[in-house]
Design a protein around this motif. Structure first.
Motif, PDB file in Angstrom:
ATOM      1  N   ARG A 570     -18.684   5.801  22.595  1.00 25.62           N
ATOM      2  CA  ARG A 570     -18.776   5.788  20.915  1.00 25.62           C
ATOM      3  C   ARG A 570     -18.151   7.116  20.415  1.00 25.62           C
ATOM      4  O   ARG A 570     -17.651   7.040  19.293  1.00 25.62           O
ATOM      5  N   LEU A 571     -17.813   8.085  21.250  1.00 25.75           N
ATOM      6  CA  LEU A 571     -17.295   9.470  20.621  1.00 25.75           C
ATOM      7  C   LEU A 571     -15.786   9.308  20.164  1.00 25.75           C
ATOM      8  O   LEU A 571     -15.386   9.766  19.216  1.00 25.75           O
ATOM      9  N   TRP A 572     -15.120   8.812  21.024  1.00 26.96           N
ATOM     10  CA  TRP A 572     -13.664   8.704  20.742  1.00 26.96           C
ATOM     11  C   TRP A 572     -13.182   7.943  19.404  1.00 26.96           C
ATOM     12  O   TRP A 572     -12.652   8.652  18.386  1.00 26.96           O
ATOM     13  N   PRO A 573     -13.770   6.795  19.364  1.00 29.09           N
ATOM     14  CA  PRO A 573     -13.451   6.316  17.873  1.00 29.09           C
ATOM     15  C   PRO A 573     -14.024   7.104  16.671  1.00 29.09           C
ATOM     16  O   PRO A 573     -13.441   7.093  15.494  1.00 29.09           O
ATOM     17  N   GLN A 574     -15.222   7.652  16.779  1.00 31.57           N
ATOM     18  CA  GLN A 574     -15.782   8.324  15.816  1.00 31.57           C
ATOM     19  C   GLN A 574     -14.861   9.615  15.495  1.00 31.57           C
ATOM     20  O   GLN A 574     -14.505  10.001  14.457  1.00 31.57           O
ATOM     21  N   ASN A 575     -14.285  10.233  16.648  1.00 34.63           N
ATOM     22  CA  ASN A 575     -13.454  11.336  16.428  1.00 34.63           C
ATOM     23  C   ASN A 575     -12.309  10.959  15.787  1.00 34.63           C
ATOM     24  O   ASN A 575     -11.714  11.692  14.828  1.00 34.63           O
ATOM     25  N   GLU A 576     -11.611   9.885  16.133  1.00 35.93           N
ATOM     26  CA  GLU A 576     -10.365   9.448  15.406  1.00 35.93           C
ATOM     27  C   GLU A 576     -10.473   9.109  14.087  1.00 35.93           C
ATOM     28  O   GLU A 576      -9.796   9.565  13.283  1.00 35.93           O
ATOM     29  N   GLN A 577     -11.740   8.594  13.565  1.00 36.14           N
ATOM     30  CA  GLN A 577     -12.018   8.241  12.272  1.00 36.14           C
ATOM     31  C   GLN A 577     -12.110   9.741  11.564  1.00 36.14           C
ATOM     32  O   GLN A 577     -11.759  10.047  10.354  1.00 36.14           O
ATOM     33  N   CYS A 578     -12.844  10.949  12.011  1.00 36.54           N
ATOM     34  CA  CYS A 578     -12.952  12.031  11.479  1.00 36.54           C
ATOM     35  C   CYS A 578     -11.512  12.927  11.336  1.00 36.54           C
ATOM     36  O   CYS A 578     -11.487  13.375  10.267  1.00 36.54           O
ATOM     37  N   ARG A 579     -10.667  12.541  12.343  1.00 38.37           N
ATOM     38  CA  ARG A 579      -9.449  13.136  12.156  1.00 38.37           C
ATOM     39  C   ARG A 579      -8.601  12.601  11.136  1.00 38.37           C
ATOM     40  O   ARG A 579      -7.964  13.216  10.228  1.00 38.37           O
ATOM     41  N   SER A 580      -8.631  11.220  10.951  1.00 38.05           N
ATOM     42  CA  SER A 580      -7.887  10.686   9.651  1.00 38.05           C
ATOM     43  C   SER A 580      -8.525  10.964   8.314  1.00 38.05           C
ATOM     44  O   SER A 580      -7.726  11.010   7.454  1.00 38.05           O
ATOM     45  N   THR A 581      -9.985  10.907   8.401  1.00 33.90           N
ATOM     46  CA  THR A 581     -10.450  11.132   6.988  1.00 33.90           C
ATOM     47  C   THR A 581     -10.090  12.677   6.463  1.00 33.90           C
ATOM     48  O   THR A 581     -10.007  12.940   5.318  1.00 33.90           O
ATOM     49  N   ILE A 582     -10.152  13.569   7.522  1.00 36.46           N
ATOM     50  CA  ILE A 582     -10.151  14.754   7.204  1.00 36.46           C
ATOM     51  C   ILE A 582      -8.414  14.976   6.869  1.00 36.46           C
ATOM     52  O   ILE A 582      -8.400  15.972   5.922  1.00 36.46           O
ATOM     53  N   GLY A 583      -7.745  14.475   7.681  1.00 37.12           N
ATOM     54  CA  GLY A 583      -6.300  14.498   7.129  1.00 37.12           C
ATOM     55  C   GLY A 583      -6.248  14.141   5.913  1.00 37.12           C
ATOM     56  O   GLY A 583      -5.144  14.825   5.188  1.00 37.12           O
ATOM     57  N   GLN A 584      -6.675  13.136   5.325  1.00 34.59           N
ATOM     58  CA  GLN A 584      -6.514  12.767   3.990  1.00 34.59           C
ATOM     59  C   GLN A 584      -6.830  13.742   3.137  1.00 34.59           C
ATOM     60  O   GLN A 584      -6.322  13.961   2.112  1.00 34.59           O
ATOM     61  N   LEU A 585      -8.156  14.387   3.229  1.00 34.14           N
ATOM     62  CA  LEU A 585      -8.340  15.438   2.649  1.00 34.14           C
ATOM     63  C   LEU A 585      -7.783  16.664   2.455  1.00 34.14           C
ATOM     64  O   LEU A 585      -7.454  17.156   1.490  1.00 34.14           O
ATOM     65  N   LEU A 586      -7.049  17.073   3.792  1.00 34.61           N
ATOM     66  CA  LEU A 586      -6.114  18.037   3.650  1.00 34.61           C
ATOM     67  C   LEU A 586      -4.526  17.827   2.917  1.00 34.61           C
ATOM     68  O   LEU A 586      -3.938  18.511   2.189  1.00 34.61           O
ATOM     69  N   ALA A 587      -4.265  16.497   2.833  1.00 34.31           N
ATOM     70  CA  ALA A 587      -3.146  16.202   2.089  1.00 34.31           C
ATOM     71  C   ALA A 587      -3.578  16.343   0.516  1.00 34.31           C
ATOM     72  O   ALA A 587      -2.611  16.875  -0.159  1.00 34.31           O
ATOM     73  N   ARG A 588      -4.796  16.006   0.156  1.00 39.68           N
ATOM     74  CA  ARG A 588      -5.010  16.224  -1.253  1.00 39.68           C
ATOM     75  C   ARG A 588      -5.210  17.663  -1.488  1.00 39.68           C
ATOM     76  O   ARG A 588      -4.751  18.044  -2.697  1.00 39.68           O
ATOM     77  N   ILE A 589      -5.613  18.496  -0.583  1.00 35.51           N
ATOM     78  CA  ILE A 589      -5.419  20.031  -0.834  1.00 35.51           C
ATOM     79  C   ILE A 589      -3.919  20.593  -0.933  1.00 35.51           C
ATOM     80  O   ILE A 589      -3.847  21.294  -1.821  1.00 35.51           O
ATOM     81  N   ALA A 590      -2.889  19.977  -0.064  1.00 36.72           N
ATOM     82  CA  ALA A 590      -1.729  20.437  -0.294  1.00 36.72           C
ATOM     83  C   ALA A 590      -1.420  20.061  -1.707  1.00 36.72           C
ATOM     84  O   ALA A 590      -0.512  20.594  -2.374  1.00 36.72           O
ATOM     85  N   GLY A 591      -1.709  18.894  -2.363  1.00 40.87           N
ATOM     86  CA  GLY A 591      -1.348  18.417  -3.561  1.00 40.87           C
ATOM     87  C   GLY A 591      -2.059  19.475  -4.713  1.00 40.87           C
ATOM     88  O   GLY A 591      -1.278  19.687  -5.825  1.00 40.87           O
ATOM     89  N   LYS A 596      -1.594  20.110  -8.623  1.00 41.51           N
ATOM     90  CA  LYS A 596      -2.423  18.540  -9.125  1.00 41.51           C
ATOM     91  C   LYS A 596      -3.657  19.120  -9.381  1.00 41.51           C
ATOM     92  O   LYS A 596      -4.505  19.885  -8.842  1.00 41.51           O
ATOM     93  N   ASP A 597      -4.383  18.719 -10.423  1.00 38.03           N
ATOM     94  CA  ASP A 597      -5.727  18.843 -10.920  1.00 38.03           C
ATOM     95  C   ASP A 597      -6.893  17.895  -9.947  1.00 38.03           C
ATOM     96  O   ASP A 597      -7.070  16.888 -10.561  1.00 38.03           O
ATOM     97  N   ASP A 598      -6.959  18.514  -8.844  1.00 37.81           N
ATOM     98  CA  ASP A 598      -7.830  17.867  -7.904  1.00 37.81           C
ATOM     99  C   ASP A 598      -8.777  18.863  -7.290  1.00 37.81           C
ATOM    100  O   ASP A 598      -9.069  19.183  -6.068  1.00 37.81           O
ATOM    101  N   GLN A 599      -9.823  19.257  -8.375  1.00 40.26           N
ATOM    102  CA  GLN A 599     -10.738  20.189  -7.838  1.00 40.26           C
ATOM    103  C   GLN A 599     -12.066  19.520  -6.929  1.00 40.26           C
ATOM    104  O   GLN A 599     -12.385  20.256  -6.126  1.00 40.26           O
ATOM    105  N   GLU A 600     -11.883  18.214  -7.108  1.00 39.32           N
ATOM    106  CA  GLU A 600     -12.974  17.551  -6.069  1.00 39.32           C
ATOM    107  C   GLU A 600     -12.421  17.959  -4.648  1.00 39.32           C
ATOM    108  O   GLU A 600     -13.439  18.149  -3.843  1.00 39.32           O
ATOM    109  N   ALA A 601     -11.204  17.837  -4.322  1.00 39.88           N
ATOM    110  CA  ALA A 601     -10.702  18.074  -2.858  1.00 39.88           C
ATOM    111  C   ALA A 601     -11.257  19.463  -2.395  1.00 39.88           C
ATOM    112  O   ALA A 601     -11.646  19.609  -1.224  1.00 39.88           O
ATOM    113  N   ARG A 602     -10.901  20.485  -3.199  1.00 38.29           N
ATOM    114  CA  ARG A 602     -11.601  21.800  -2.978  1.00 38.29           C
ATOM    115  C   ARG A 602     -13.031  22.063  -2.783  1.00 38.29           C
ATOM    116  O   ARG A 602     -13.416  22.413  -1.910  1.00 38.29           O
TER     117      ARG A 602
END
Length: 859
Positions: A570-591, A596-602
């Motif tokens: 079960r660890l591999w799919p969980q790790n890939e999901q973590c990689r994907s969701t964290i990647g999306q958050l990092l994209a918001r931080i870049a914004g 961009k007014d995205d205090q929630e991301a920070r």
């Protein structure tokens, strides 16, 4: 010539075929390894080493040619004196007295049994090494504040190699070599038989030789008529109350300074746990069969920690055991121990004393007499004694004669050999330290010239030659050398197993106990990848060894079936999901950085970081970003993983699986009192010791937790120095980690290992090159970050990189914005501190960090 200066370690500039290199590698040690021409200018105070001749200063000396001439003159002198010693000893003695009176040269020359040079021209660099040895000049930047230019220059050389000695002997003699493992191909701790065969002096064993050995082995097996049983110990059982209490006691003892410094993996504690596990294992067999033979020979790399417990805690308060030391023999140290009403005699048999013991009838009789008592005798020794060919048979009765000597019935191979590259000991003489360094360089050179490691790896490791201990970890684990290490491990185990197969008479059945670390080595060697090596040796191996390999192979197949049935995938799919969701958050931080007014991301990122530092596995945000996984096989920061990220039970560890020790992040920093107090004060954890089965996914562990630990540890060290911080502006959030109060100066904390830092200097052609872990990418990103800082503040800023730990002394570098080296903090725009703490003694700061803090506080 003993006073040198140079700017090479700092400026690194030279012009070659690939153009001008303006700076040395970003991450490097204080030692310079160069294959480019170097030149000498004699100044009023020193000899200055430079990379390019300066016409204004006159004609320079070629440094390597000059040093080489000195070395060549030494070689000619040695050849002359050694030849003269054989041809005319009287004239030799007179000339030695006349030439070298008042020096230690006569003593040094006397240590050379002979000195010969091979006059043939080698065709390859490997032949040049094996025939002619090596010569290495080490330039060490002293990193002095008062004299920035002074360096130390050391020469290490080997003019007569072990292979050349054999070749010279074999030209005029029939040389017999006796070894059980020399035919197992490896570069480290072995002769290069291919080269000796190429020189037409090696007589390979043929079918007739092998038939003779096979017949003798069969006759020996027929006389012994015994069977081998293979068993794997798994340490102390936490389900048993006594063993749990014993483990807690050993955990407490391991924190004492004299116990030894745990550098990772808890191997020192595990050594002691396995020793007591053997005693408990024997006690159980005695209960089942009281009249059995339980003489035991246990092999470790060292028994220092076991003996520490015996000497420091002979009678623990909770009555776990009682130890009494016998005083009647000075040859080896003997103790009686009573555990759970079982009596054992324990002998610590030092390999360094083994030769003296074997040549003393008094010592041999003292050893034999230990076995005339009714309790089991356990002899604890080092692998070095097996390599030295020490035989430890014993007389079972007082009236026995030498024909009745017996083999031990139990042997323990209880850890992997570690020191293939010898450590430097502070108690060694300067001469012994030089000999250790030269031997380590020799084995490293053999790996390089046999094409096992790249030139960049070779140069990188040479730059750390005064701190060779990490070489052992790299040698044992790196993909390029792990096969050589496996062959060395197996060779050592074969030599040890040979210690209990000496007698040619009826022998009781014997047991081979393996530790969880040794078991996978046998599994790996018994895998199909090594069928050819095993089959080539089949005719010459002993019956005991044949049975061990047969059972290891069967165990490997059995474990493979269990793994297919019991693995947790079960660890591999969980790790890939973590990689994907964290990647999306990092994209918001870049914004956010782009306006961009995205205090929630920070806030989400800061919350994830804080929850990770506190190991808050029930935190909703951590679960939202798939940062938390679970497995029934997780045990207090330790998890066995396959290359496919399947989780395995500890007892099903395979040769290609590996233990993920999550507490590695904390081993260094928790030794530092400043960091320890800071983490405790903030409520951050310093160990994974929770009993439940939840843990961070590998991606969260690396991307969030490791970075947060490094950042907080560095913050703690700087706060302790009186440095204050202020919040990061949104436009620069995660451009760097911290902002110094009142200045446009920003700090980026790193938690790089020495191995990671070594990758930065690799060329793109190297297989280990990484698109984000290289000098060019580092410089480009640093310049982009510095530009963002300066644009935001409207004035020049500073970007400071601090890496948390390093095994090695590393320089402090001040650079301009285009990475030109400068001398002072005031001139610098980019600053690189490659190690704040010494990794082997984390309570001590690195010299470079001390100088940086001094400069920062004065700025």
């Amino acid at each position: 010539m003993n006073h040198f200066t140079s700017l090479l370690p700092r400026d690194g500039g030279y012009k070659g075929k690939k153009g001008v290199r303006r700076t040395p590698a970003i991450f490097r040690t204080q030692h310079t390894i160069s294959t480019n021409p170097l030149y000498l200018y004699q100044t009023e105070r020193s000899f200055e080493l430079v990379a390019r001749p300066d016409p204004v200063r006159g004609k320079p000396y070629s440094a390597l040619r000059f040093f080489g001439t000195v070395s060549y003159a030494c070689q000619l002198a040695l050849s002359l004196f050694k030849d003269l010693e054989k041809e005319d000893p009287v004239i030799h003695r007179e000339m030695v007295r006349q030439c070298f009176r008042g020096t230690d040269f006569p003593e040094q020359m006397a240590r050379l049994s002979h000195y010969a040079r091979i006059d043939e021209t080698p065709l390859t660099t490997r032949e040049s090494l094996l025939e002619g040895g090596y010569s290495l000049y080490d330039i060490k930047d002293l990193q002095q504040i008062t004299d920035r230019e002074e360096v130390e220059v050391h020469h290490y050389g080997m003019s007569l190699t072990p292979e050349a000695i054999l070749y010279t002997l074999a030209q005029h003699n029939l040389v017999f070599g006796l070894s059980a493992t020399v035919d197992i191909p490896r570069q480290v701790h072995n002769f290069d038989l291919d080269w000796l065969e190429q020189k037409q002096v090696l007589i390979r064993t043929d079918d007739e030789d092998r038939a003779i050995v096979r017949q003798l082995n069969q006759e020996k097996a027929d006389a012994r008529k015994n069977h081998i049983h293979l068993d794997v110990l798994h340490g102390l059982d936490p389900a048993d109350s006594y063993q749990q209490q014993l483990d807690q006691f050993l955990q407490s003892v391991s924190t004492e300074e004299d116990f030894g410094n745990e550098t990772g993996g808890g191997h020192l504690k595990q050594r002691v746990r396995l020793f007591f596990s053997v005693l408990l294992w024997i006690a159980k067999r005695v209960e089942e069969k009281p009249d059995g033979d339980y003489t035991s020979l246990l092999f470790f790399t060292t028994f220092k920690q076991i003996k520490f417990v015996f000497d420091r805690y002979p009678t623990p308060d909770d009555g776990l055991f009682a130890i009494t030391k016998r005083e009647e023999t000075h040859w080896f140290e003997v103790y009686d121990i009573v555990m759970r009403e079982r009596h054992f005699t324990v002998v610590f048999y030092n390999a360094q004393l083994s030769k003296a013991v074997r040549h003393s009838r008094e010592a041999q009789r003292a050893f034999d007499s230990l076995f005339w008592e009714p309790q089991p005798v356990i002899v604890v020794t080092q692998y070095l004694s097996a390599g030295n060919g020490v035989n430890l048979q014993y007389l079972p009765h007082k009236d026995s004669d030498d024909e009745d000597r017996r083999d031990f019935t139990i042997i323990g191979l209880l850890e992997r050999p570690y020191y293939y590259f010898s450590p430097l000991d502070g108690d060694q003489t300067a001469e012994d330290q030089a000999a250790t360094l030269k031997e380590n360089i020799w084995y490293l050179a053999k790996l390089f010239f046999s094409k096992a490691i790249s030139e960049q790896q070779f140069r990188q490791l040479l730059s750390t030659l005064n701190h060779p201990d990490p070489w052992n970890n790299l040698y044992r684990s790196h993909a390029d050398t792990r096969i050589d290490a496996l062959y060395n491990d197996i060779s050592t185990f074969i030599q040890a197993l040979g210690r209990i197969e000496r007698t040619w008479k009826k022998t009781p059945d014997q047991t081979v106990l393996l530790s969880p670390e040794v078991d996978p080595r046998f599994q790996m060697f018994c895998s199909p990848a090594f069928d050819e090596v095993r089959e080539e040796r089949e005719a010459i191996i002993s019956e005991n060894l044949r049975q061990v390999f047969e059972q290891a192979s069967a165990r490997r197949s059995h474990i493979a079936r269990q793994v297919r049935r019991d693995k947790d995938s079960r660890l591999w799919p969980q790790n890939e999901q973590c990689r994907s969701t964290i990647g999306q958050l990092l994209a918001r931080i870049a914004g956010l950085r782009q306006g961009k007014d995205d205090q929630e991301a920070r806030k989400l990122w800061e919350h994830l970081r804080m929850a990770a530092l506190k190991h808050d596995f029930k935190d909703e945000t951590l679960h939202r970003f798939a940062c938390v996984a679970d497995s029934p096989y997780y045990q207090k920061g330790l998890l066995v993983l396959t290359p496919q990220m399947d989780c395995l039970p500890m007892e099903l560890r395979q040769h290609d699986s590996f233990p993920w020790d999550m507490n590695m992040l904390y081993r260094t920093i928790r030794l530092n009192p400043v960091i320890f107090d800071h983490f405790k004060g903030e409520g951050y954890e310093l160990s994974f010791d929770h009993p439940n089965k939840e843990f961070f996914t590998p991606y969260c562990y690396q991307a969030i937790l490791a970075g947060a630990i490094g950042e907080e540890a560095i913050r703690a060290l700087l706060l302790h120095e009186g440095i204050s911080f202020e919040p990061m502006p949104d436009r620069l959030f995660e451009v760097a980690d911290m902002k110094l109060a009142g200045r446009p100066w920003y700090l980026d904390g790193k938690h790089y290992s020495d191995w990671t830092m070594g990758r930065f200097a690799l060329p793109p052609t190297d297989p280990a090159w990484h698109p984000k872990l290289n000098d060019e990418h580092f410089k480009r990103r640093a310049q982009e970050k510095l530009e963002a800082i300066s644009c935001y503040h409207g004035e020049p800023g500073k970007l400071i990189y601090i890496n948390l730990t390093s095994h090695y002394p590393r320089p402090l570098d001040y650079y301009t914005c285009d990475f030109r080296p400068v001398e002072s903090f005031a001139e610098a725009s980019i600053i690189v501190v490659q190690g704040a703490l010494q990794q082997d003694a984390a309570a001590l700061p690195q010299h470079a960090f001390e100088v940086f803090c001094r400069d920062l506080k004065r700025a």
